[in-house]
Structure formats: structure tokens, C-alpha cells
Design an enzyme around this catalytic site. Structure first.
Site, PDB file in Angstrom:
ATOM      1  N   ALA A  79      10.983  -7.135  11.557  1.00 19.20           N
ATOM      2  CA  ALA A  79      11.532  -7.167  10.201  1.00 19.20           C
ATOM      3  C   ALA A  79      11.493  -8.582   9.650  1.00 19.20           C
ATOM      4  CB  ALA A  79      12.969  -6.641  10.199  1.00 19.20           C
ATOM      5  N   ASP A  80      11.540  -8.667   8.335  1.00 13.68           N
ATOM      6  CA  ASP A  80      11.646  -9.953   7.668  1.00 13.68           C
ATOM      7  C   ASP A  80      12.442  -9.771   6.384  1.00 13.68           C
ATOM      8  OD1 ASP A  80      10.347 -12.831   7.882  1.00 13.68           O
ATOM      9  OD2 ASP A  80      10.441 -12.311   5.767  1.00 13.68           O
ATOM     10  N   THR A  81      13.298 -10.730   6.099  1.00 11.94           N
ATOM     11  CA  THR A  81      14.139 -10.679   4.901  1.00 11.94           C
ATOM     12  C   THR A  81      13.881 -11.908   4.043  1.00 11.94           C
ATOM     13  OG1 THR A  81      15.878  -9.468   6.099  1.00 11.94           O
ATOM     14  CG2 THR A  81      16.509 -10.541   4.032  1.00 11.94           C
ATOM     15  N   GLY A 116      11.709  -6.161   4.713  1.00  9.53           N
ATOM     16  CA  GLY A 116      10.602  -5.319   5.124  1.00  9.53           C
ATOM     17  C   GLY A 116      10.720  -5.017   6.606  1.00  9.53           C
TER      18      GLY A 116
END
Length: 205
Positions: A79-81, A116
Site C-alpha cells: 500500500a501507499d498513502t 492505493g
């Protein structure tokens, strides 16, 4: 329940993330998982990429860079924020001065937080994202400096953690998932992970 499905069908969840917030959120969902050992990822993205697409792009890069070969019934979560303000991505601050300036810009304004997520197994993959709008009230210079000096938010996109003091004192409202702002859209992840398992037939074997 998803936890029972994972245990009964011997499905192993691997979280490839160094974020303690994501670990906390996944554990809070009741999902058994192991944390992957740290590995290098080049977290760069094309300059022409739409800002809303950046977190999904980076989540996929993290997944592709994973050094282990996934076993049968293993699911990798990456994930990436990112924080988006004024049409641009606000990353992690390089130091105190940048953190203070970032929060000064976010004060009295609205920004978006987009996370994401990519799910990948040896036989399939799935990507999805979630967006929340965060409204900050006015922050004084004293309040910003107090927060930065006490909490040192240098590992956080946008230079703040919503679960910390500034979230209690500075945020007027959120439109969307609170947990998405922390780092994982938990409700959406629960639904997507359940469907991902079902589509592979693992809950019927």
C-alpha cells in the site's frame, strides 16, 4: 468472518510495509498476518502521472519489488498513502522546517488523502484505492511547532498523523474513511480481500 476463512483455508497474509499504523490497522481487523522483511523499493513515479494515480502506482512498485516468490495460498498486501493539496502530492517532510511549512499550508484548507492498495497471489492480482477529504481548521504557528517538535512527524505523508494530537485539535471534519487517512481503507480492504479469496476459489476447496 474473514479471519475464520483465512484460518480454515490456510491462507497466509503477508504485509509488505514498514508502517506501524498499517500493522495496527490490519491487526485491528482481526486478520492474522506476517510482516515481510524490509526490502529496497525505488519509490519514484512519472512526472506526467495524474496525482490521484500515484498511490496505486507506488503500491504496485512495492509489490513488484517484493523479493520472495509467493507460495500457493499466500497473499501479499502492499500500500501507499499520499496527501494531495493544491493539485500536487505532499510527501514526507525532509525535516523540521519542511514539516512546519507543510502544516502551515494545510491550515485552513481542504486536502485529499488517497491510499492505493495491491493484493497479489501466485495466480492473481487486484488493485484499488480510496480517497478521503480532510478539512483543517486554522493552526497557529505555536500549535504547528508544538506538534512538530513533540511528535516529529517526519515519517508521515503530509507531515501529520490523524491519530495524534493534531488530529484531535486541528481537524474540523473528514469526508470518507478515517482509517484511510491513517494508512489503510479498512472497510474497502475487508471487502476486496474477501472477494479476492472467493474469486480464486480458496474458500470452496
Amino acid at each position: 468472518m474473514l479471519e475464520n476463512c483465512l484460518l480454515q483455508n490456510k491462507i497466509d497474509i503477508v504485509l509488505a510495509s514498514g508502517s506501524p499504523r498499517r500493522r495496527e490497522l490490519l491487526a485491528g481487523m482481526g486478520i492474522p498476518f506476517r510482516v515481510a522483511e524490509a526490502y529496497p523499493v525505488d519509490e519514484v513515479y512519472p512526472a506526467a502521472l495524474a496525482v490521484q494515480d500515484v498511490p496505486l502506482y507506488l503500491a504496485e512498485r512495492k509489490s513488484r519489488a517484493f523479493p520472495e516468490v509467493l507460495k500457493e495460498r499466500e497473499i501479499l498486501i502492499t500500500a501507499d498513502t499520499v496527501v494531495i493539496h493544491g493539485g500536487r502530492v505532499i510527501g514526507k517532510p525532509a525535516g523540521r522546517e519542511e514539516a512546519v511549512e507543510t502544516l502551515r499550508q494545510l491550515s485552513c484548507s481542504v486536502h485529499e488523502v488517497v491510499t492505493g492498495v495491491m493484493l497479489r497471489s501466485s495466480r492473481a492480482e487486484r488493485k484499488f484505492s480510496d480517497t478521503a477529504r480532510v478539512v483543517f481548521g486554522p493552526l497557529t504557528a505555536e500549535e504547528i511547532e508544538y506538534y512538530v517538535d513533540r511528535f516529529r512527524p517526519y515519517d508521515k505523508a503530509g507531515a501529520y498523523g490523524i491519530q495524534e494530537w493534531i488530529g484531535y485539535a486541528g481537524i474540523e471534519r473528514i469526508e470518507g474513511s478515517f482509517y484511510n487517512v491513517m494508512g489503510l481503507p479498512t472497510r474497502l480492504l475487508y471487502l476486496e480481500l474477501s472477494d479476492f479469496i472467493r474469486m480464486q476459489g480458496w474458500n470452496n476447496e
